[in-house]
Enzyme design. Structure first.
Site, PDB file in Angstrom:
ATOM      1  N   GLY A  60     -24.143 -13.747  40.967  1.00  0.00           N
ATOM      2  CA  GLY A  60     -23.548 -14.974  41.753  1.00  0.00           C
ATOM      3  C   GLY A  60     -23.812 -15.952  41.398  1.00  0.00           C
ATOM      4  O   GLY A  60     -24.916 -16.603  40.485  1.00  0.00           O
ATOM      5  N   GLN A  65     -25.856 -25.056  43.273  1.00  0.00           N
ATOM      6  CA  GLN A  65     -26.551 -24.827  42.106  1.00  0.00           C
ATOM      7  C   GLN A  65     -26.275 -25.237  40.480  1.00  0.00           C
ATOM      8  O   GLN A  65     -27.000 -25.751  39.720  1.00  0.00           O
ATOM      9  CB  GLN A  65     -26.639 -23.739  41.796  1.00  0.00           C
ATOM     10  N   CYS A 110     -33.711 -16.095  40.916  1.00  0.00           N
ATOM     11  CA  CYS A 110     -32.674 -17.272  41.274  1.00  0.00           C
ATOM     12  C   CYS A 110     -32.378 -17.522  39.584  1.00  0.00           C
ATOM     13  O   CYS A 110     -33.442 -18.179  39.271  1.00  0.00           O
ATOM     14  CB  CYS A 110     -33.331 -17.892  41.950  1.00  0.00           C
ATOM     15  N   LEU A 111     -30.893 -17.921  39.541  1.00  0.00           N
ATOM     16  CA  LEU A 111     -31.090 -18.860  38.287  1.00  0.00           C
ATOM     17  C   LEU A 111     -31.705 -20.179  38.393  1.00  0.00           C
ATOM     18  O   LEU A 111     -31.838 -20.631  37.280  1.00  0.00           O
ATOM     19  CB  LEU A 111     -29.113 -18.984  38.207  1.00  0.00           C
ATOM     20  N   HIS A 153     -28.081 -14.506  49.811  1.00  0.00           N
ATOM     21  CA  HIS A 153     -28.975 -15.157  49.114  1.00  0.00           C
ATOM     22  C   HIS A 153     -27.861 -16.598  48.356  1.00  0.00           C
ATOM     23  O   HIS A 153     -28.131 -17.797  48.906  1.00  0.00           O
ATOM     24  CB  HIS A 153     -28.651 -14.133  47.430  1.00  0.00           C
ATOM     25  N   GLU A 154     -26.341 -15.966  48.528  1.00  0.00           N
ATOM     26  CA  GLU A 154     -25.529 -17.386  47.683  1.00  0.00           C
ATOM     27  C   GLU A 154     -25.689 -18.079  49.271  1.00  0.00           C
ATOM     28  O   GLU A 154     -25.779 -19.543  49.111  1.00  0.00           O
ATOM     29  CB  GLU A 154     -24.327 -16.851  47.786  1.00  0.00           C
ATOM     30  N   HIS A 157     -28.010 -20.572  49.860  1.00  0.00           N
ATOM     31  CA  HIS A 157     -28.157 -22.201  49.061  1.00  0.00           C
ATOM     32  C   HIS A 157     -27.130 -23.038  49.518  1.00  0.00           C
ATOM     33  O   HIS A 157     -27.884 -24.148  49.108  1.00  0.00           O
ATOM     34  CB  HIS A 157     -27.490 -21.479  47.349  1.00  0.00           C
TER      35      HIS A 157
HETATM   36  C1  NB4 Z   1     -28.608 -13.879  43.124  1.00  0.00           C
HETATM   37  C2  NB4 Z   1     -28.736 -12.243  43.420  1.00  0.00           C
HETATM   38  C3  NB4 Z   1     -30.693 -12.242  43.538  1.00  0.00           C
HETATM   39  C4  NB4 Z   1     -30.360 -11.268  44.697  1.00  0.00           C
HETATM   40  C5  NB4 Z   1     -29.337  -8.257  42.160  1.00  0.00           C
HETATM   41  C6  NB4 Z   1     -28.969  -8.573  40.565  1.00  0.00           C
HETATM   42  C7  NB4 Z   1     -28.835 -10.851  39.343  1.00  0.00           C
HETATM   43  C8  NB4 Z   1     -28.819 -13.318  40.688  1.00  0.00           C
HETATM   44  C9  NB4 Z   1     -28.856 -14.075  41.512  1.00  0.00           C
HETATM   45  C10 NB4 Z   1     -28.828 -10.656  45.456  1.00  0.00           C
HETATM   46  C11 NB4 Z   1     -28.574 -12.334  44.878  1.00  0.00           C
HETATM   47  C12 NB4 Z   1     -28.357 -15.443  40.877  1.00  0.00           C
HETATM   48  C13 NB4 Z   1     -27.249 -17.243  42.553  1.00  0.00           C
HETATM   49  C14 NB4 Z   1     -28.712 -10.376  38.034  1.00  0.00           C
HETATM   50  C15 NB4 Z   1     -28.262  -8.373  37.778  1.00  0.00           C
HETATM   51  C16 NB4 Z   1     -27.123  -6.466  37.874  1.00  0.00           C
HETATM   52  C17 NB4 Z   1     -26.016  -6.131  38.124  1.00  0.00           C
HETATM   53  C18 NB4 Z   1     -24.361  -6.318  36.373  1.00  0.00           C
HETATM   54  C19 NB4 Z   1     -24.292  -5.865  34.711  1.00  0.00           C
HETATM   55  C20 NB4 Z   1     -25.630  -7.574  34.564  1.00  0.00           C
HETATM   56  C21 NB4 Z   1     -25.871  -7.414  36.057  1.00  0.00           C
HETATM   57  C22 NB4 Z   1     -27.934  -7.863  36.252  1.00  0.00           C
HETATM   58  F1  NB4 Z   1     -28.187 -10.232  36.716  1.00  0.00           F
HETATM   59  N1  NB4 Z   1     -29.441 -10.316  40.649  1.00  0.00           N
HETATM   60  N2  NB4 Z   1     -29.558 -11.783  38.339  1.00  0.00           N
HETATM   61  N3  NB4 Z   1     -30.228 -12.502  39.949  1.00  0.00           N
HETATM   62  N4  NB4 Z   1     -28.748 -16.429  41.960  1.00  0.00           N
HETATM   63  N5  NB4 Z   1     -28.486  -8.133  40.396  1.00  0.00           N
HETATM   64  N6  NB4 Z   1     -27.693  -7.495  37.200  1.00  0.00           N
HETATM   65  N7  NB4 Z   1     -25.605  -6.382  36.533  1.00  0.00           N
HETATM   66  O1  NB4 Z   1     -27.614 -12.706  40.268  1.00  0.00           O
HETATM   67  O2  NB4 Z   1     -29.239 -17.092  41.659  1.00  0.00           O
HETATM   68  O3  NB4 Z   1     -27.992 -18.144  42.799  1.00  0.00           O
HETATM   69  O4  NB4 Z   1     -24.442  -7.345  33.672  1.00  0.00           O
HETATM   70 NI    NI Z   2     -29.610 -18.082  43.917  1.00  0.00          NI
END
Ligand code: NB4
Ligand code: NI
Length: 188
Positions: A60, A65, A110-111, A153-154, A157
């Site tokens: 997400g 961001q 978080c990114l 989470h989103e 933000h």
């Molecule tokens: C947002 C998430 C943090 C907790 C759970 C997860 C990853 C984020 C942040 C809930 C939302 C970004 C936005 C991942 C990830 C699992 C699925 C599919 C194949 C890789 C991908 C990796 F990368 N969090 N990162 N953090 N945020 N799962 N996955 N996989 O997404 O800051 O506000 O590709």
């Molecule tokens: Ni985030």
């Protein structure tokens, strides 16, 4: 396309602002922004694009961001993640939620945060949400598990809240009452 250089980091004031409601019909600028947010999430799950543009994987991303204080975010779980959810949410709202809580057993990242912050982030286990799509059509859905965690989470933000604001500062892994642990292998 959105690159890591476009993503603002912890300490940037836009991450602590309450984002503005978006007016419909969408301006060309807002439509492009929404589509670019979704494009980033999809690209960030594609090995080649990750390699080529050095992207950090995500499920997400929210407009603040990329330094735009507007109430828009994108969430994308590709089909083989077992969760089929790919949404652009404009002016999203949580309509109702379970009493039961849930948290990611591995904690959250978080990114916009370039460090690992250990600890449980308590969230609602099940939520009913509503939002508008690019055409301004309102949609409603019930979410649970990781999609529910990601939506919250989103949405945070858009309200200037960061995941670590929810972590118990005295005991980050303190047991959370009436909560279920969600364990996912998150390769980041
Ligand atoms: C947002 C998430 C943090 C907790 C759970 C997860 C990853 C984020 C942040 C809930 C939302 C970004 C936005 C991942 C990830 C699992 C699925 C599919 C194949 C890789 C991908 C990796 F990368 N969090 N990162 N953090 N945020 N799962 N996955 N996989 O997404 O800051 O506000 O590709
Ligand atoms: Ni985030």
């Amino acid at each position: 396309m959105i690159l890591m250089k476009d993503i603002v980091r912890e300490g940037h004031p836009t991450l602590r602002q309450r984002a503005e409601e978006v007016k419909f019909p969408l301006s060309a600028e807002d439509k492009k922004l929404a589509e670019e947010l979704m494009e980033y999430v999809v690209n960030s799950q594609d090995e080649e694009m990750i390699e080529k543009y050095d992207l950090r994987p995500g499920v997400g991303i929210a407009a603040p961001q990329v330094n735009v204080a507007k109430r828009i975010f994108a969430i994308h779980f590709d089909e083989d993640s077992g969760e089929n959810l790919s949404i652009i949410a404009i002016n999203p709202k949580i309509v109702s939620h379970s009493v039961e809580k849930a948290y990611l057993a591995s904690g959250e990242g978080c990114l916009s945060v370039d460090r690992f912050i250990p600890g449980y982030v308590p969230r609602y286990a099940r939520i009913t949400v509503k939002a508008s799509d690019l055409e301004g059509k309102e949609y409603k859905m019930r979410l649970k598990g990781l999609p529910a965690i990601a939506f919250q989470h989103e949405l945070d933000h858009l309200n200037g809240v960061m995941f670590f604001d929810h972590i118990n500062p005295d005991n980050p892994f303190a047991e959370i009452e009436n909560a279920i642990a969600i364990s996912r292998d998150i390769e980041e």
